[in-house]
Design a protein around this motif. Sequence first.
Motif, PDB file in Angstrom:
ATOM      1  N   HIS A  58       0.822  -1.213   0.000  1.00  0.00           N
ATOM      2  CA  HIS A  58       0.000   0.000   0.000  1.00  0.00           C
ATOM      3  C   HIS A  58       0.861   1.272   0.000  1.00  0.00           C
ATOM      4  CE1 HIS A  58       0.610  -0.316   4.396  1.00  0.00           C
ATOM      5  NE2 HIS A  58       0.378   0.987   4.420  1.00  0.00           N
ATOM      6  N   LYS A  59       2.014   1.231   0.664  1.00  0.00           N
ATOM      7  CA  LYS A  59       2.891   2.410   0.659  1.00  0.00           C
ATOM      8  C   LYS A  59       3.551   2.590  -0.701  1.00  0.00           C
ATOM      9  CE  LYS A  59       3.998   2.867   5.521  1.00  0.00           C
ATOM     10  NZ  LYS A  59       5.062   2.947   6.527  1.00  0.00           N
ATOM     11  N   VAL A  60       4.044   1.511  -1.272  1.00  0.00           N
ATOM     12  CA  VAL A  60       4.688   1.591  -2.587  1.00  0.00           C
ATOM     13  C   VAL A  60       3.687   2.112  -3.620  1.00  0.00           C
ATOM     14  CG1 VAL A  60       5.811   0.255  -4.410  1.00  0.00           C
ATOM     15  CG2 VAL A  60       6.380  -0.183  -2.006  1.00  0.00           C
ATOM     16  N   LEU A  61       2.463   1.610  -3.579  1.00  0.00           N
ATOM     17  CA  LEU A  61       1.411   2.105  -4.481  1.00  0.00           C
ATOM     18  C   LEU A  61       1.197   3.605  -4.298  1.00  0.00           C
ATOM     19  CD1 LEU A  61      -1.261  -0.726  -4.184  1.00  0.00           C
ATOM     20  CD2 LEU A  61      -0.309   0.124  -6.331  1.00  0.00           C
ATOM     21  N   ARG A  62       1.103   4.033  -3.059  1.00  0.00           N
ATOM     22  CA  ARG A  62       0.855   5.446  -2.760  1.00  0.00           C
ATOM     23  C   ARG A  62       1.979   6.333  -3.296  1.00  0.00           C
ATOM     24  NH1 ARG A  62       1.948   8.352   2.299  1.00  0.00           N
ATOM     25  NH2 ARG A  62       0.716  10.242   2.251  1.00  0.00           N
ATOM     26  N   TRP A  63       3.217   5.928  -3.067  1.00  0.00           N
ATOM     27  CA  TRP A  63       4.361   6.728  -3.500  1.00  0.00           C
ATOM     28  C   TRP A  63       4.417   6.840  -5.020  1.00  0.00           C
ATOM     29  CZ3 TRP A  63       8.013   3.392  -0.038  1.00  0.00           C
ATOM     30  CH2 TRP A  63       7.793   3.713   1.312  1.00  0.00           C
ATOM     31  N   ILE A  64       4.226   5.724  -5.701  1.00  0.00           N
ATOM     32  CA  ILE A  64       4.303   5.742  -7.167  1.00  0.00           C
ATOM     33  C   ILE A  64       3.127   6.509  -7.751  1.00  0.00           C
ATOM     34  CG2 ILE A  64       4.212   4.302  -9.243  1.00  0.00           C
ATOM     35  CD1 ILE A  64       5.850   2.208  -7.681  1.00  0.00           C
ATOM     36  N   ARG A  65       1.933   6.249  -7.256  1.00  0.00           N
ATOM     37  CA  ARG A  65       0.751   6.961  -7.777  1.00  0.00           C
ATOM     38  C   ARG A  65       0.900   8.472  -7.648  1.00  0.00           C
ATOM     39  NH1 ARG A  65      -3.481   2.995  -5.309  1.00  0.00           N
ATOM     40  NH2 ARG A  65      -3.968   1.732  -7.136  1.00  0.00           N
ATOM     41  N   ALA A  66       1.502   8.913  -6.563  1.00  0.00           N
ATOM     42  CA  ALA A  66       1.653  10.361  -6.339  1.00  0.00           C
ATOM     43  C   ALA A  66       2.499  11.015  -7.425  1.00  0.00           C
ATOM     44  CB  ALA A  66       2.264  10.613  -4.966  1.00  0.00           C
ATOM     45  N   ALA A  67       3.378  10.242  -8.053  1.00  0.00           N
ATOM     46  CA  ALA A  67       4.267  10.791  -9.084  1.00  0.00           C
ATOM     47  C   ALA A  67       3.762  10.539 -10.500  1.00  0.00           C
ATOM     48  CB  ALA A  67       5.664  10.193  -8.927  1.00  0.00           C
ATOM     49  N   LEU A  68       2.683   9.793 -10.631  1.00  0.00           N
ATOM     50  CA  LEU A  68       2.182   9.444 -11.964  1.00  0.00           C
ATOM     51  C   LEU A  68       1.298  10.537 -12.549  1.00  0.00           C
ATOM     52  CD1 LEU A  68       1.129   5.687 -11.764  1.00  0.00           C
ATOM     53  CD2 LEU A  68       2.980   6.675 -13.127  1.00  0.00           C
ATOM     54  N   ASP A  69       1.485  10.764 -13.840  1.00  0.00           N
ATOM     55  CA  ASP A  69       0.613  11.667 -14.588  1.00  0.00           C
ATOM     56  C   ASP A  69      -0.265  10.903 -15.569  1.00  0.00           C
ATOM     57  OD1 ASP A  69       1.673  14.017 -13.399  1.00  0.00           O
ATOM     58  OD2 ASP A  69       3.401  13.890 -14.737  1.00  0.00           O
ATOM     59  N   VAL A  70       0.080   9.648 -15.821  1.00  0.00           N
ATOM     60  CA  VAL A  70      -0.635   8.811 -16.789  1.00  0.00           C
ATOM     61  C   VAL A  70      -0.752   7.399 -16.220  1.00  0.00           C
ATOM     62  CG1 VAL A  70       0.157  10.158 -18.789  1.00  0.00           C
ATOM     63  CG2 VAL A  70       1.504   8.212 -17.995  1.00  0.00           C
ATOM     64  N   PRO A  71      -1.644   6.580 -16.768  1.00  0.00           N
ATOM     65  CA  PRO A  71      -1.725   5.192 -16.306  1.00  0.00           C
ATOM     66  C   PRO A  71      -0.386   4.476 -16.489  1.00  0.00           C
ATOM     67  CG  PRO A  71      -3.596   5.735 -17.711  1.00  0.00           C
ATOM     68  CD  PRO A  71      -2.629   6.881 -17.810  1.00  0.00           C
ATOM     69  N   ALA A  72      -0.153   3.464 -15.645  1.00  0.00           N
ATOM     70  CA  ALA A  72       1.142   2.786 -15.703  1.00  0.00           C
ATOM     71  C   ALA A  72       1.040   1.330 -15.276  1.00  0.00           C
ATOM     72  CB  ALA A  72       2.146   3.506 -14.813  1.00  0.00           C
ATOM     73  N   GLU A  73       1.967   0.558 -15.807  1.00  0.00           N
ATOM     74  CA  GLU A  73       2.216  -0.815 -15.374  1.00  0.00           C
ATOM     75  C   GLU A  73       3.681  -0.845 -14.958  1.00  0.00           C
ATOM     76  OE1 GLU A  73       1.181  -3.519 -18.524  1.00  0.00           O
ATOM     77  OE2 GLU A  73      -0.834  -2.653 -18.713  1.00  0.00           O
ATOM     78  N   ILE A  74       3.905  -0.943 -13.666  1.00  0.00           N
ATOM     79  CA  ILE A  74       5.266  -0.828 -13.144  1.00  0.00           C
ATOM     80  C   ILE A  74       5.593  -2.034 -12.273  1.00  0.00           C
ATOM     81  CG2 ILE A  74       6.780   0.507 -11.611  1.00  0.00           C
ATOM     82  CD1 ILE A  74       5.415   3.029 -12.623  1.00  0.00           C
ATOM     83  N   THR A  75       6.770  -2.575 -12.515  1.00  0.00           N
ATOM     84  CA  THR A  75       7.322  -3.608 -11.649  1.00  0.00           C
ATOM     85  C   THR A  75       8.395  -2.957 -10.791  1.00  0.00           C
ATOM     86  OG1 THR A  75       6.912  -5.384 -13.229  1.00  0.00           O
ATOM     87  CG2 THR A  75       8.614  -5.782 -11.571  1.00  0.00           C
ATOM     88  N   VAL A  76       8.287  -3.148  -9.492  1.00  0.00           N
ATOM     89  CA  VAL A  76       9.320  -2.702  -8.555  1.00  0.00           C
ATOM     90  C   VAL A  76      10.004  -3.964  -8.058  1.00  0.00           C
ATOM     91  CG1 VAL A  76       9.780  -1.627  -6.318  1.00  0.00           C
ATOM     92  CG2 VAL A  76       8.069  -0.626  -7.863  1.00  0.00           C
ATOM     93  N   ARG A  77      11.306  -4.016  -8.245  1.00  0.00           N
ATOM     94  CA  ARG A  77      12.085  -5.177  -7.810  1.00  0.00           C
ATOM     95  C   ARG A  77      13.172  -4.704  -6.855  1.00  0.00           C
ATOM     96  NH1 ARG A  77      13.124 -10.452  -9.010  1.00  0.00           N
ATOM     97  NH2 ARG A  77      15.293 -11.140  -9.041  1.00  0.00           N
TER      98      ARG A  77
END
Length: 149
Positions: free
Chosen positions: A27-46
Amino acid sequence: MKRPARPVLKLSLQFADASHRAQLPRHKVLRWIRAALDVPAEITVRIVGTDEGRALNRDYRQKDYATNVLTFDYEAEPVVVADLILCAPVVEREARDEGRSLEAHYAHLLVHGTLHAQGHDHEIEAEAQAMEARETEVLRALGYADPYA
């Protein structure tokens, strides 16, 4: 007044190095990435260890050391598709050396990588200033201090 909806994010969160799994709940990783997104995304964090981080940096950037975050951006439109690779030992060392919490440093690096995935860069001074300003804006909105202060 309603806030505009954040872009849709499909997230894959992988731990090749699980030492920071507890500090990186989905939930934190989602929140951090979403806050920086301007467009839809498919992101893998490894999250990786030193060996994998070094190999990736060497093979793709010709730099023979493990770095904090690598962004592999594959598509920008209509959906950003990217991998963000974070090297846990490097992130931990940097956080300690800079006197930041591990959480705040991960938030910063994930915002940084997400901006790279959307085409932001810091090779030219003007671009670096714009990118740093955007990072600071996003991080402050998330409740974190300016990482460049």
